[in-house]
Every structure is written in C-alpha cells, then in structure tokens.
Scaffold this motif. Sequence first.
Motif, short mmCIF file in Angstrom:
data_model
loop_
_atom_site.label_atom_id
_atom_site.label_comp_id
_atom_site.label_asym_id
_atom_site.label_seq_id
_atom_site.Cartn_x
_atom_site.Cartn_y
_atom_site.Cartn_z
N GLY A 1 -29.44 23.23 -5.72
CA GLY A 1 -28.10 23.68 -5.35
C GLY A 1 -28.11 24.78 -4.30
N LEU A 2 -29.22 24.89 -3.58
CA LEU A 2 -29.38 25.94 -2.57
C LEU A 2 -28.39 25.77 -1.41
CD1 LEU A 2 -31.07 28.29 -1.35
CD2 LEU A 2 -32.53 26.54 -0.34
N LEU B 1 -23.93 29.91 1.04
CA LEU B 1 -25.06 30.03 1.95
C LEU B 1 -24.64 29.75 3.39
CD1 LEU B 1 -28.24 30.19 2.43
CD2 LEU B 1 -28.08 27.69 2.43
N VAL B 2 -23.93 28.67 3.61
CA VAL B 2 -23.53 28.29 4.97
C VAL B 2 -22.61 29.36 5.56
CG1 VAL B 2 -22.30 26.56 6.35
CG2 VAL B 2 -23.84 25.83 4.50
N TYR C 1 -23.84 31.30 8.96
CA TYR C 1 -23.06 31.04 10.18
C TYR C 1 -21.97 32.08 10.42
CZ TYR C 1 -25.52 26.71 10.90
OH TYR C 1 -26.51 25.79 11.16
N ASN C 2 -21.87 33.04 9.52
CA ASN C 2 -20.87 34.09 9.65
C ASN C 2 -19.46 33.51 9.83
OD1 ASN C 2 -20.03 36.77 9.69
ND2 ASN C 2 -20.18 36.88 11.92
N ILE C 3 -19.13 32.61 8.91
CA ILE C 3 -17.81 31.98 8.92
C ILE C 3 -17.23 32.06 7.51
CG2 ILE C 3 -18.25 30.40 10.85
CD1 ILE C 3 -18.79 28.18 8.80
N MET D 1 -32.80 26.82 10.25
CA MET D 1 -34.23 26.58 10.47
C MET D 1 -35.13 27.48 9.64
SD MET D 1 -34.34 26.01 14.60
CE MET D 1 -36.11 26.04 14.64
N GLU D 2 -34.82 28.75 9.58
CA GLU D 2 -35.69 29.73 8.91
C GLU D 2 -35.37 29.90 7.43
OE1 GLU D 2 -38.35 31.20 10.35
OE2 GLU D 2 -37.93 29.97 12.09
N LEU D 3 -34.47 29.08 6.91
CA LEU D 3 -34.11 29.18 5.50
C LEU D 3 -35.34 28.93 4.64
CD1 LEU D 3 -31.88 29.45 3.34
CD2 LEU D 3 -31.64 26.96 3.47
#
Length: 103
Positions: free
Chosen positions: A39-40, A45-46, A50-52, A97-99
Amino acid sequence: MKLFDAAAVLRSKNSGPFEITVDVLFDDPIIYYKIKEQGLINKELVSRLYNIEQDHITQIVFFDQALGFKITFARKVSSGTFLDRDVYGAQQHAPLMELEINL
C-alpha cells in the motif's frame, strides 16, 4: 531498493492538456505484488512527492495483468501554456524514481 531499480518501465506523459499520467511497470511479479500489497503507492505519497493537493490526484490504479500501476493527476498549468516547463509531460516521473521500497 529504489523504485527506479525495481521497475522495468517508469515513464510519464500527458493525459490530455490538463493531466499527467505516470506509468510504472515491472517484469517481476513478486516485486509488483509486494509493492501493491504494501500500500506504499497512495494519494498521501503522491501528494507529498509532487507537492500537490490530494484532490488533484484523479487515479491510482493497479493493473495485475500488466504488472503495473498508473497514477493520474492534474497539471499545475495546462500543457503548452505560459510557465509550462514540460509540454509533453515526459519528465514528470522523476519524483518517483528515488522512492525507497522495502521488499
């Protein structure tokens, strides 16, 4: 492990002039199902990456048949307008990418 290392495909693109879609596909079903089951990948998280706002995220969908998931969210400015820095939405996968993922 970084998501970039685990995924076979990590890309983004326009989903019309007002949205971006990020696709992440895996060639290893074990990795895909572990990420899905943890459930990551979620709106929280998004939103942070993405600062949204979370309500700007329209979809997070897992496709078992393709061993992948799709994230769709509203663009901050429409494609091709003033202040748009990525007309095709092709560089918007970078925050994922770096997650760090724990398998």
